[in-house]
Each structure stands twice: as C-alpha cells, then as structure tokens.
Scaffold this motif. Structure first.
Motif, mmCIF file in Angstrom:
data_model
loop_
_atom_site.group_PDB
_atom_site.id
_atom_site.type_symbol
_atom_site.label_atom_id
_atom_site.label_comp_id
_atom_site.label_asym_id
_atom_site.label_seq_id
_atom_site.Cartn_x
_atom_site.Cartn_y
_atom_site.Cartn_z
ATOM 1 N N GLY A 12 85.701 55.132 86.945
ATOM 2 C CA GLY A 12 84.930 55.742 88.027
ATOM 3 C C GLY A 12 84.449 54.736 89.064
ATOM 4 N N ARG A 13 83.661 55.239 90.006
ATOM 5 C CA ARG A 13 83.183 54.422 91.139
ATOM 6 C C ARG A 13 82.290 53.280 90.671
ATOM 7 N N VAL A 14 81.348 53.594 89.783
ATOM 8 C CA VAL A 14 80.417 52.556 89.320
ATOM 9 C C VAL A 14 81.168 51.546 88.449
ATOM 10 N N ASP A 32 87.728 55.462 78.885
ATOM 11 C CA ASP A 32 87.678 56.580 79.834
ATOM 12 C C ASP A 32 88.629 57.647 79.300
ATOM 13 N N ASP A 48 87.601 60.681 74.669
ATOM 14 C CA ASP A 48 86.530 61.522 75.211
ATOM 15 C C ASP A 48 85.233 61.116 74.508
ATOM 16 N N ILE A 49 84.179 60.939 75.282
ATOM 17 C CA ILE A 49 82.923 60.455 74.682
ATOM 18 C C ILE A 49 82.249 61.482 73.773
ATOM 19 N N LEU A 68 78.560 54.741 81.371
ATOM 20 C CA LEU A 68 78.658 55.402 82.675
ATOM 21 C C LEU A 68 79.324 56.769 82.589
ATOM 22 N N ASN A 84 79.288 66.777 78.657
ATOM 23 C CA ASN A 84 79.642 65.397 79.030
ATOM 24 C C ASN A 84 78.438 64.465 79.094
ATOM 25 N N TYR A 146 71.940 68.627 86.544
ATOM 26 C CA TYR A 146 72.443 67.251 86.398
ATOM 27 C C TYR A 146 71.272 66.289 86.157
ATOM 28 N N LYS A 150 70.272 63.787 82.941
ATOM 29 C CA LYS A 150 69.988 62.345 83.017
ATOM 30 C C LYS A 150 68.627 62.040 82.399
ATOM 31 N N GLY A 174 70.774 54.707 92.397
ATOM 32 C CA GLY A 174 70.565 55.407 93.670
ATOM 33 C C GLY A 174 71.869 55.943 94.221
ATOM 34 N N LEU A 176 75.481 54.720 95.442
ATOM 35 C CA LEU A 176 76.417 53.599 95.494
ATOM 36 C C LEU A 176 77.491 53.870 96.535
#
Ligand SMILES: NC(=O)C1=CN([C@@H]2O[C@H](COP(=O)(O)OP(=O)(O)OC[C@H]3O[C@@H](n4cnc5c(N)ncnc54)[C@H](O)[C@@H]3O)[C@@H](O)[C@H]2O)C=CC1
Ligand SMILES: O=C1O[C@H](COP(=O)(O)O)[C@@H](O)[C@H](O)[C@H]1O
Length: 248
Positions: A12-14, A32, A48-49, A68, A84, A146, A150, A174, A176
């Motif tokens: 992913g992005r992070v 992942d 898969d987590i 992440l 997830n 969501y 978290k 925040g 990204l």
C-alpha cells in the motif's frame, strides 16, 4: 532492531513510503494479500491477516511488527472494517504475542478522533493561529465506522500490552501524500505527513523503547490541531517537513 521486521500491508501507500527510504535498514518480511507489484527487499508472504495460521507462520523469529494492512477508506462499510481492521488487527497482535515479538507499531488514523472537528470548531482549527490541539490523551471520537475500527485497534493494543506485555505504539496517521501536501484542502494540509517524515516516524517506532503509546503522525505543519510533542518525547520523532513551506 536486528531481528526481522514484519510489515503488513506492504503493497500500500504507507508501506511504499516506508520501504522507499528504509529498504536497506532492516531485515524485512513483507506481508500483503496482493502479490508484490515490483521487486521488494527481503522475504514476501502472500497472506490474509485474518488467517491466524498464515500470520503466525510469517511471525516466526520476528522482533517487531509494523501493522498497516487493512481497509483505509473513511467511508468503508462495517463488514469490511470488522473483518480487515478489527478481526485482522486482533489476529496480527495475537500472533505477535504468541511468537514473542517485542514491539508493535499500529497504523491508527486521524479518523479515530474525527468527530472533534465539530461545526463550531471548523474550519478555524485547520488554520495556523487557532489554538485547539489534540495530544493523544483525549478519548477516541470517531466520525465514521472506519474511525471506530481504528479506535478499536488502539484498544486491542492496550489489551495486548497490559495482558501480554507487548510494547505497542499507535500512530494516528494524518494525510500521507508524496512530494507536496494536498492542494485546496485545509484539513489535509493541517494533517499532512510527508513520505520522508512517515518513514522516519516508523523507524522511530522500531528503535525507541516504550510501553503503550498513542501519538499523532503528521509533519511539523504550521497549521496543526494534532500535537506531535508525544511523538517527539516518547519516540524521538524529529520531522523535517511543513505543509506551510509548500504554500504558493
Ligand atoms: N494513507 C493515509 O494517508 C493513511 C493511512 N492510514 C492507515 O494506514 C494503513 C495503510 O494505509 P494505505 O497504505 O493508505 O492503504 P492501502 O490500501 O494503500 O494499503 C493497504 C494494504 O493492505 C493490504 N490489505 C488490506 N486488507 C488486507 C488483508 N485482510 N490481509 C492482507 N493484506 C490486506 C492491501 O492489499 C494493501 O496493499 C491502513 O491501516 C490505513 O487505515 C491511516 C491514516 C492515513
Ligand atoms: O485514515 C485515513 O485518513 C486519510 C485522511 O483522511 P481524509 O478524510 O482527509 O482523506 C485518508 O486520505 C486515508 O485514505 C485514510 O486511510
């Protein structure tokens, strides 16, 4: 950190922001559910987590986890965040404890506290001269499911720390974006996290000693309503970027 580091959600992005700068610094084990899009450092596990056995196997010998993987959409429906983000985070933390992992960094979110942005406070809190500041000691106040997921991840971290002695840091990330802050978006500029500061912050999570922490993951923006003092004190975070320096 000499032992392998497990990075979930590495595609992913992070994950990419972290690996772009820290690929050579750690013995990575990447996980992942999607196969890698290009060559990655270390070992790659497709899993898969929510599958305990697969995650437990990937956790063998690991010293620290950066977790992440999850559904990052603020508008994500309940069935997805339940599976997830909540069940997945529980599974990864449980496997970490069972494998004897020492440190666990959890990617929480600004959305765990999104409902502090009331109509009466906004848009003023997004501006540099406003004094409203959240510092991580406040109660969660999600504005969507969501955010609830978290906040639940943070509470799971508290449980696994108190009951199983896992060192846990929850990073309320925040916004990204690469290269420059979001444009024409005051809220996004106030909570901007540059790629450089993101990689540095998660490196701090791997190197610092802590018990249980909640910190904000943003750059040192002039506009801010999240304090970064706890991240500085507890982790040694020393951000280099500031969204104000990108103003036209
Ligand atoms: N990008 C941002 O600005 C922010 C991100 N975050 C959090 O950081 C984390 C990473 O976010 P991004 O990189 O932006 O998301 P992303 O969607 O780009 O990456 C998430 C990765 O997790 C994987 N994944 C999702 N569910 C999985 C599962 N059940 N099993 C295995 N892998 C799974 C996906 O395949 C994907 O590669 C998320 O937990 C998100 O909530 C929090 C605040 C801001
Ligand atoms: O947690 C997250 O927050 C960022 C910023 O939120 P936004 O509502 O201002 O876009 C979001 O971009 C990211 O996808 C999400 O995971």
């Amino acid at each position: 950190m000499d032992a392998p580091v497990l990075l979930t959600g590495s595609e992913g992005r992070v994950g990419r922001a972290i690996l772009d700068r820290l690929a050579a610094e750690y013995d990575w084990r990447l996980l992942d559910r999607e196969p890698p899009a290009e060559e990655r450092p270390g070992e790659f596990v497709i899993a898969d987590i929510t599958d305990y056995d697969e995650v437990r196997e990937a956790m063998e010998g690991v010293g620290a986890v950066i977790h992440l993987a999850g559904d990052p959409r603020p508008e994500a429906p309940w069935d997805s965040v339940l599976r997830n983000n909540i069940d997945g985070t529980h599974t990864v933390m449980e496997a970490a404890v069972d494998a004897g992992v020492e440190k666990f960094a959890f990617a929480s979110s600004n959305h765990a506290v999104g409902a502090y942005e009331t109509e009466a406070r906004t848009p003023e809190i997004y501006r540099p001269d406003d004094e409203f500041l959240l510092d991580g000691t406040e109660l969660p106040r999600p504005g969507n499911r969501y955010g609830v997921s978290k906040a639940t991840g943070e509470t799971l971290g508290r449980f696994f720390h108190d009951e199983h002695d896992l060192s846990v840091v929850c990073v309320r990330v925040g916004n990204l974006t690469e290269g420059h802050p979001p444009e024409d978006y005051e809220r996004g500029q106030a909570m901007w996290l540059s790629h450089r500061d993101c990689a540095h912050l998660f490196e701090c999570c791997l190197e610092a000693e802590y018990d249980y922490e909640i910190v904000y993951g943003i750059s040192d923006n002039d506009r801010k309503y999240y304090s970064i003092e706890r991240a500085r004190e507890a982790l040694g975070y020393d951000p280099q970027d500031n969204s104000a320096e990108h103003d036209d």
